[in-house]
Design an enzyme around this catalytic site. Sequence first.
Site, mmCIF file in Angstrom:
data_model
loop_
_atom_site.group_PDB
_atom_site.id
_atom_site.type_symbol
_atom_site.label_atom_id
_atom_site.label_comp_id
_atom_site.label_asym_id
_atom_site.label_seq_id
_atom_site.Cartn_x
_atom_site.Cartn_y
_atom_site.Cartn_z
ATOM 1 N N SER A 126 2.618 2.609 -6.591
ATOM 2 C CA SER A 126 1.417 3.350 -6.209
ATOM 3 C C SER A 126 0.998 4.327 -7.312
ATOM 4 C CB SER A 126 1.657 4.150 -4.934
ATOM 5 O OG SER A 126 2.031 3.312 -3.876
HETATM 6 N N1 SAH Z 1 6.546 2.791 -2.407
HETATM 7 C C1 SAH Z 1 6.343 1.804 -3.432
HETATM 8 C C2 SAH Z 1 5.023 1.075 -3.272
HETATM 9 C C3 SAH Z 1 5.256 -0.391 -3.377
HETATM 10 S S1 SAH Z 1 3.918 -1.429 -2.908
HETATM 11 C C4 SAH Z 1 6.480 2.417 -4.803
HETATM 12 O O1 SAH Z 1 6.626 3.651 -4.903
HETATM 13 O O2 SAH Z 1 6.503 1.677 -5.781
HETATM 14 C C5 SAH Z 1 4.332 -1.807 -1.242
HETATM 15 C C6 SAH Z 1 5.611 -2.587 -0.993
HETATM 16 O O3 SAH Z 1 5.643 -2.877 0.412
HETATM 17 C C7 SAH Z 1 5.757 -3.927 -1.709
HETATM 18 O O4 SAH Z 1 6.940 -3.938 -2.467
HETATM 19 C C8 SAH Z 1 5.803 -4.954 -0.565
HETATM 20 O O5 SAH Z 1 6.666 -6.059 -0.833
HETATM 21 C C9 SAH Z 1 6.316 -4.106 0.594
HETATM 22 N N2 SAH Z 1 6.017 -4.617 1.933
HETATM 23 C C10 SAH Z 1 4.907 -5.262 2.383
HETATM 24 N N3 SAH Z 1 5.022 -5.563 3.686
HETATM 25 C C11 SAH Z 1 6.239 -5.090 4.101
HETATM 26 C C12 SAH Z 1 6.950 -5.106 5.343
HETATM 27 N N4 SAH Z 1 6.435 -5.654 6.437
HETATM 28 N N5 SAH Z 1 8.177 -4.526 5.382
HETATM 29 C C13 SAH Z 1 8.731 -3.947 4.271
HETATM 30 N N6 SAH Z 1 8.109 -3.917 3.061
HETATM 31 C C14 SAH Z 1 6.883 -4.484 2.976
#
Ligand code: SAH
Length: 212
Positions: free
Chosen positions: A64
């Site tokens: 993000s």
């Molecule tokens: N907090 C992260 C943001 C990553 S983007 C950071 O600081 O980098 C969001 C993430 O959510 C992705 O890695 C994606 O694979 C995950 N995601 C999507 N749907 C999900 C679900 N149902 N349960 C767990 N993770 C999920």
Amino acid sequence: MVDSLRDKGLRKQMVEDLQKKGIVDTHLLNVFNEVPRHFFIPSSLYGHAYEDMALPIACKQTISQPYTVAIQTQLLEVVKNKRILEIGTGSGYQAVILKKLGAYVYTIERHIYIYEATKKLFEKMDINIATKYGDGYLGWSEFAPFDGIVITCGAAEVPQKLLSQLKVGGILVVPLGESVQVMTKIVRLSETEYKTTEHGTFRFVPMLQDKE
Ligand code: SAH
């Protein structure tokens, strides 16, 4: 993992930029200054680590934008020893920010490749964060209830299971919507009552239910 003077200088500028954009909590700004964001991205993108933008990581996911991480963290009202659940571990950056604020952090990721890579990174950084491979819609009942839950992917609707894993007085922060998301804060006022407020629009990768 090297954190050079140049990295530190660029990071300081990023923090000043966050301040200009309205992030005022000095404790939070100090934590942003402490965490080397370039540890969390592919080395080919190091040159962009301290720009206030989302960047691609593995499996078509993103780390993000720092401003978004700051907003979500502020809305969670994290203080020392709070128990926080994060949905969407991704790069691990948001989780480490929460940890450095003194929270007990639990994080769930549904992509096995990302889950394993980020778990290894936490070990390498010697940071104690509980990681789980699974579907965030289900939460993590063994460690519930939580003081805060932060969803870092865009959810079409509020996952009810997660609401039920929130303490009374606890806060859920979720970007709600399909193509763009409204940052939504839900405070659990009692067993049955919730208060919802909205905090601007953002763009996230989608929260997915079925594994690809
Ligand atoms: N907090 C992260 C943001 C990553 S983007 C950071 O600081 O980098 C969001 C993430 O959510 C992705 O890695 C994606 O694979 C995950 N995601 C999507 N749907 C999900 C679900 N149902 N349960 C767990 N993770 C999920």
